[in-house]
Design an enzyme around this catalytic site. Sequence first.
Site, short mmCIF file in Angstrom:
data_model
loop_
_atom_site.label_atom_id
_atom_site.label_comp_id
_atom_site.label_asym_id
_atom_site.label_seq_id
_atom_site.Cartn_x
_atom_site.Cartn_y
_atom_site.Cartn_z
N GLU A 153 0.82 -1.22 0.00
CA GLU A 153 0.00 0.00 0.00
C GLU A 153 0.85 1.27 0.00
O GLU A 153 0.76 2.09 0.92
CB GLU A 153 -0.97 -0.01 1.18
CG GLU A 153 -2.06 -1.06 1.03
CD GLU A 153 -3.19 -0.95 2.03
OE1 GLU A 153 -3.00 -0.31 3.08
OE2 GLU A 153 -4.26 -1.52 1.75
N GLU A 310 -6.13 -7.98 -1.21
CA GLU A 310 -6.68 -8.12 0.15
C GLU A 310 -8.18 -7.93 0.02
O GLU A 310 -8.64 -6.93 -0.54
CB GLU A 310 -6.12 -7.05 1.08
CG GLU A 310 -4.63 -7.17 1.30
CD GLU A 310 -4.08 -6.12 2.26
OE1 GLU A 310 -4.88 -5.49 2.98
OE2 GLU A 310 -2.86 -5.93 2.28
C1 GLA Z 1 -4.32 -2.79 4.60
C2 GLA Z 1 -2.93 -3.40 4.72
C3 GLA Z 1 -2.92 -4.67 5.52
C4 GLA Z 1 -3.77 -4.53 6.73
C5 GLA Z 1 -5.17 -4.20 6.30
C6 GLA Z 1 -6.16 -4.16 7.43
O1 GLA Z 1 -5.02 -3.18 3.53
O2 GLA Z 1 -2.32 -3.61 3.49
O3 GLA Z 1 -1.60 -4.96 5.87
O4 GLA Z 1 -3.26 -3.54 7.53
O5 GLA Z 1 -5.13 -2.93 5.69
O6 GLA Z 1 -5.89 -3.21 8.35
#
Ligand code: GLA
Length: 668
Positions: A153, A310
Site C-alpha cells: 500500500e 486483500e
Molecule cells: C491494509 C494493509 C494490511 C492490513 C489491512 C487491514 O489493507 O495492506 O496490511 O493492515 O489494511 O488493516
Amino acid sequence: MADNVVRLPKGINIGVDYYPEHWDEALWVKDADMMRDAGVKLVRMGEFAWCRFEPEEGRFDFEWLDRAVRLFAERDIYVVLCTPTNTPPQWLFEKYPEIVQVDKWGRRIQTGIRGHRCLNSPVYRELSEKIIAYMAERYKDERYVVGYQIDNELESNHCRCDVCKSRFREWIEKKYGTVEEINKAYGNNVWSGEYSDFSQVMPPMNDNEKWLNPSLNLDFNRYASDSTCDYVKFQSDIIRKISPDKFITTNTWLCANMPDFYDMFENLDIVSFDNYPAHVLPEDDETLYSHAFHLDLMRGVKNKNFWIMEQLSGMIGSWGPMSRAIQPGMMEGYSLQAIAHGADAVIHFRWRTAVSGAEMYWQGIIDHSNVPGRRYKEFCELCSKVREIQELDGTVCRNRIAILYSSDNEYAFKNQHQAEEMHYFEQMKQWHDAFICLGLGVDIISQKEKLNGYRIIVAPTMFVENKETVSNIYDAAAKGATVILTNRSGERDYNNKCIMKQLPVAYSELTGIKVSEYEALPDGMQVLLKFSEETDIRSECALKSGLFGKRWCDIIEENDKVEVLARYDEQFYKGAPAVTRNKYGNGEVYYFGTMLNRDGSIDFARQMAVSQGLDIIEGLEKGVEVTYRYGDKTWRFIFNNTQKEQKAIVDEEEIVLKPFEMNITSLH
Ligand code: GLA
Ligand code: ZN
C-alpha cells in the site's frame, strides 16, 4: 513491459494472505491442509517479515520461507511473494537512523510502526536492493512462486528529510529551469512569494498547506507521486532483471496521499487492489453508494483485468472501534462482485486474525480461538462457487460509457475545498451510480486516455486544465459521443491558477455556454429546479422526489444556441439555466451547473443512453447491479448489493436475490 512474458496462474482464483512468521511452524501444515481442502489456489506472504528474512545486516535467512513455499507447492497452491520493504527491521533503523521518515513538523517518526521509511534514502535503497535481489534470485526457478507484490500500500512519499527536500528542489528546477519561470507559473507576485533562488523552494511543512500557494501544493503532490513511482520502478527493475517470467504488481487502495495510479502501474504487469467494501450500507435513497465504483476505477488503471490482493473477510477494527460483523452473504457476494467487475483473483485478508500487534481486531477468516466458524464456512462455499465458474478465465469487461479520473483534479479539489462537503469523487460517483442503476457498465479511466469507442463520456469537475484531455473530449464529441461536463470545469490552468476568462473557459465552445456567476451551497441546502417545457427528458424519477440541485450553482447565461433542459426555480437566479445541451459536431454536450439529486441524474442518464442506442434495464432497485464479462460466451452477473431481498426483472425473467447474492448466468 513484460506483458507477454509473465505467466499468470490459470483460472479465476481465490486466495488468502498468510503470515507464517506469526504462527508456530506446527500450525502451518494444518493451515495449508485446510486451505487446500477449502479450495485456496493462492497465498500471499512476506510483506512485513524483513526482520525474519535478515536478522542482522547481510545475514539472510529464507529457509523458513522455503519451507512455507514448499508446503503450499505440495498442495498445488501458488505463492505471491512480497518485498518486505514496508517494515525495515529495528536494527536497520538503529544503525541508519537517517532512513526514518521526517514528518511535516521536521520530526523523525517513531519506529515500530510501518511504512515509515524514507523511500529516497540512499542507504535504505541500497539495503532494499540487496534483499530484493536475494529474494528474486532464490525463487527464480520455483515455479509455484508466480509473482511479486512490491512493498505494501504505497502512498505518495511525503517525507520531509533533507534528502527528500533536495529531491523536490531538483524536480522543480528540472521542470522550470529558472526562477523567473517558476515565479510566473505560480503567480508568486502575491504575498511576496517570488523566489530568487531554487534553494528557497520548500515542501509544505506544518499544517499550513491551505495557506500556501496552491500551485506549489499541486506541484508537491505531483513530485510526491513521481517519487513513489520512481521507487516502484526501482524495485520492479531489480525483480524483472532476475526473474522476468514472474508478474510484478503492488497493492493499492484509495487513501489520503494516493500516487497517480496510471503512472504507478505503467511498468507493472497487473493492478492489484485492497478491497474493503462497507459493512453497513446507507438505507436512504439519496446517499450514493456503489462499491462497484472502486472496482471499475481499478480495472480502468490498465484497462484490463486486475487482482484483489486483500479482500474483506471479517469485521474491521483496531485503530478505531470495531465494526459490525460481516453479514451472511457478504463474504461470497463481495468477492463475486469483484470478479464481475474484472478481478481474476480474490485474495482474502487474512487467513487467521492476529493475536498480537496493532491489528488484532481486524478479523481474518479464522478467529483468535482458531476454531473455524461461520466465516470459514462461507469462505469454503465461495471457493466451491468459484470452482464452477472457471470458464470465465480469459473473459473481459467491455463498456461504452467512460468516466474520466485525474489525480491532479482530485488533489487540487481537496487542497481548496470548493463548497462544504463537495468532494471530487462525488460527481463521478453520481454519474456512475446513475448508469449502473440503468443496468449499464461503466469504465473509469485516466483523463489522458484516448476516448475512441466510448458512446458516453462523463468528464466531471475538469478542474485543472490538461490540454491533451481537452482536445480528446472535443474530438470525441465531434465524432458523435455524448459528453457530460459539470460545474468547476475549466477553472484552473495547468499550474493551478485561476484564469481571467468566463467559465467554463476551455470548454466554452464545447458546451456553448458562459457562466456569469456562481454560488457555493452549504451542506444540506437544496435549490429547486424545474425541467424546461421544451425538454424531451422523461422526468419520471425526478417527478417522484422533485428535481433539485446541491453543493454548487453555476448561473448560466441565456443564449439562443443551446437548449436549456432545466432551470433554477428559486433564489436570486430563479429562471436561469442550470442544465444545458449543445450540439457539437455529431455529438451532444450536456452541462450541469449544479449537482442534481439522484433521481434527477438518473433521468438525464436514461435520456443519454437511449439516444446513444444503449440497452438499458428499467426498474432496477438501488443497489442491484447488472454487469457482463465477454469471451467465447457472454456472462451476466446480477448482484444484490443491499441488505434486503430484491427482485430484478432482467431479459424478461424475474430473479429473486437474497441480500448480497450474486446470480451468474452464461448467456450464449
Ligand atoms: C491494509 C494493509 C494490511 C492490513 C489491512 C487491514 O489493507 O495492506 O496490511 O493492515 O489494511 O488493516
Ligand atoms: Zn526522506
